[in-house]
Design an enzyme around this catalytic site. Structure first.
Site: not given
Ligand code: 9MJ
Length: 675
Positions: A40, A85, A118, A139, A415, A430
């Site tokens: 800080d 995706s 993921k 995205r 009720c 209620c």
């Molecule tokens: C996630 N959602 O954890 C990718 N992702 O790689 C990981 N998504 C991804 N990789 C290329 N670990 C397109 C999406």
């Protein structure tokens, strides 16, 4: 003069680099090297110099993480390389097919993969120009996303500048923004205390926090970022050989990379990883919905290329669907403790994520209208972790001709009192108050629940019977129960009746915080009850406090304060409290926080983390004793932790305590401290 300003400029740059290094150590490595106060001090020094020399302020200064005014709307950003995706695999066979295609496509026997958790968050892209974070975007549809730069800059684990002397002209880092489970729970507690809406899951909480037009709000939400790849770049140091080296490179540039990322070989390696992460899933600090496999060699990735909008060299292996399709048979209305009427979908039983689901919440009338849910519809149900299953959406093509619209009843289904909906509330309520048996039952169940007066064995079936047979009307009646009345209830053996009576007797000795929580005052959850008890120290002071006094207590806002005042303004509530006290329900009181002496609160300001099973004390008991002496108990170890109390089979918290050099106590050590 010029010389002087050059010197100051250098000093400012050094300060910024030092502060960002500490951010990195704290938020990314979880291994800080200086105390908070020191940090800080550095930040304040930088703020002071920038105030004296405003011409030296730059966008990448740590003082600028939250500095901007709210936006009117987000503008659009086009991803120069689309954010693709991933294709999904839902079972081992689909992974096997993926691996076989990869091997055939590359004419090899075994392939090396990078494997990653993921994350169930929001994908974002961060663009660094000459080492400075210039833009950050969602995205979106993969081609165009929203410019959320100001919000992303508030996330402390995202570097504002790259920690290198000669930064690359361009580097786009991609990853996921998410909210850690612990931060999600804490946020919901705060929302509850403020009388604001809770978030359904960490993903919604992260999304809601990132989509704020006012970055000051985002800054109050603890968001986390993990990187998993790169987009566009002009960077001589970017590894050209493997994806895992790109991840290491990102890590070297101080981007967070999940510790669980690994390199494995072949189908066996993939499936073993899936099993291993699946087994750790509940204990990971973040929500994940599967794992991701990516071919490690970049030249092999290139060789395989893409199919439509997804790469051929990667796949997401999802954990078993937590969603399922079923039929909505009927909609019932349940009455909650505070009278809120909640429509509940009765479903044709369906197996979701390991359990059979027959009911799902529909939240309120607006939700039903928004999702256009009708009785007879085929619906998608979702189950996330421990939360109540919910209806995600209907499948309109499957709607039968005789489907029925649902309307919220104008009267309480239990009720018969009128149901009203206040202008700023989503729920109908209620108006029967404690004359409504449903509200009474819920109030009694809440009073007896584990975190309230903790009356073991008093479950909903028993409370239903007690209220339906009119032997208990309020929590105070519990303490007037005799063995005969209890034993006369259906399926109640003498032994169980005795056990219940003993549990009721035991509950008489409680704490002020538990008692306040047990009263079931609207908007007063466990955390707020603890704050009230700690600050006021006595029930009479709470009963007598007006809204102004209550709002002097940190975290108590006008909504909570008003709920408290309204509660004690009801003569009926005060009567029940008097009866409870007369029956011998008691707790220790103190003078309140402003005058809580150092002697009464020797653990004031000390934070404890409990892990493993203690030999004699339950964790709950240990927690209460620590809190009674002014200490705090937290769920996770950080540099702010003062002691970690370790029992048998401790988890990773023990390791973390050791790595952070935090004092570790066993039960005996804790007892010594408590004495
Ligand atoms: C996630 N959602 O954890 C990718 N992702 O790689 C990981 N998504 C991804 N990789 C290329 N670990 C397109 C999406």
């Amino acid at each position: 003069m010029n010389d002087n300003i050059e010197k100051i400029k250098q000093h400012v740059q050094d300060l910024r680099a030092e502060i960002e290094l500490h951010n990195y150590r704290y938020y990314v490595l979880d291994n800080p090297s200086i105390p908070d106060a020191e940090y800080d001090k550095l930040l304040r020094e930088l703020q002071q110099v920038e105030q004296d020399y405003p011409q030296l302020i730059t966008a990448d200064s740590p003082t600028q993480r939250v500095g901007a005014a709210p936006l009117k709307a987000f503008s659009q950003i086009t991803h120069r390389i689309p954010m693709l995706s991933l294709n999904n695999a839902f079972d081992d066979t689909e992974v096997e097919v993926f691996n076989r295609r990869v091997c055939e496509g590359l004419s090899v026997e075994h392939v090396e993969y990078t494997v990653e958790p993921k994350f169930d968050g929001l994908a974002v892209s961060l663009c660094y120009e000459n080492g400075i974070l210039k833009t950050g975007a969602t995205r979106g549809d993969g081609n165009t996303g929203e410019d959320i730069t100001l919000n992303l800059k508030t996330i402390k684990s995202i570097p504002l500048s790259l920690p290198v002397k000669n930064p690359p002209p361009l580097l786009e880092v991609r990853g996921e923004v998410l909210m850690l489970k612990a931060d999600f729970l804490a946020l919901n507690q705060r929302q509850l205390a403020k009388g604001e809406k809770e978030f359904a899951n960490p993903r919604n909480a992260a999304a809601g926090s990132l989509r704020q037009l006012d970055p000051a709000i985002t800054a109050t939400r603890r968001l986390t970022f993990f990187s998993y790849g790169v987009g566009q770049y002009e960077d001589a140091h970017m590894p050209h050989d493997t994806h895992s080296n790109i991840l290491s490179y990102l890590f070297d540039l101080h981007f967070p990379v999940a510790k669980e990322c690994q390199v494995v070989t072949g189908l066996r390696g993939l499936l073993d990883y899936y099993q291993a992460i699946g087994a750790q899933r509940e204990n990971l600090p973040y929500a994940i919905d599967g794992v991701v496999y990516k071919i490690n060699s970049l030249s092999q990735q290139e060789k395989l290329g893409f199919v439509s909008r997804a790469p051929r060299f990667a796949i997401a292996h999802k954990f078993p669907a937590q969603e399922a399709v079923t039929e909505l048979l009927a909609i019932d209305v349940q009455v909650g403790r505070t009278g809120a009427l909640t429509p509940v979908a009765r479903l044709k039983p369906v197996f979701v994520g390991g359990v059979t689901v027959t009911n799902a919440t529909l939240h309120n009338a607006d939700e039903i209208e928004r999702k256009d849910v009708r009785i007879g519809d085929t619906v998608i149900v979702r189950r996330a972790g421990d939360v109540i299953p919910e209806i995600v959406s209907v499948i309109p093509e499957k709607r039968p001709n005789d489907s029925q619209l649902f309307t919220m009843p104008s009267h309480c289904p239990v009720c018969g009192a009128k149901a009203v909906r206040l202008p700023d509330e989503a729920a109908s309520r209620c108006t029967g108050g404690l004359f409504c048996p449903a509200q009474r039952k819920q109030a009694i169940l809440h009073f007896a629940s584990r975190r309230a007066l903790d009356i073991e064995g008093l479950g909903d079936k028993l409370v239903d019977q007690m209220v339906d047979n009119a032997i208990v009307r309020t929590p105070a009646d519990l303490y007037k129960l005799g063995i005969t009345a209890l034993a006369n209830l259906e399926r109640m053996a003498d032994k169980s009746a005795n056990n219940i009576l003993q549990a009721i007797e035991k509950s008489k000795h409680t704490t002020l915080a538990r008692f306040i929580y047990a009263l079931g005052i609207r908007n007063v959850g466990e955390a707020t009850a603890k704050d009230l008890a700690a600050h006021l120290g006595s029930l009479n002071r709470l009963i007598e406090a007006d809204t102004e006094r209550l709002q002097q207590i940190p975290d108590i806002g006008p909504v909570v304060a008003q709920s408290i005042v309204d509660f004690f303004a009801e003569a009926h509530n005060c009567e029940v409290i008097e009866q409870l006290r007369a029956s011998g329900v008691h707790w220790d009181e103190h003078e309140g926080k402003s005058s809580l002496s150092a002697a009464a609160a020797p653990l004031q300001g000390k934070t404890f983390v409990l892990t493993g099973t203690l030999p004699a004390m339950s964790r709950e008991a240990a927690k209460e004793r620590i809190e009674a002496l002014g200490g705090k108990v937290s769920g996770s170890v950080s540099k702010k932790t003062d002691y970690v109390v370790v029992g048998a089979d401790p988890g990773s918290k023990h390791d973390k305590a050791l790595s952070l050099g935090i004092p570790v106590l066993d039960e005996a050590g804790l007892l010594e401290l408590l004495q």
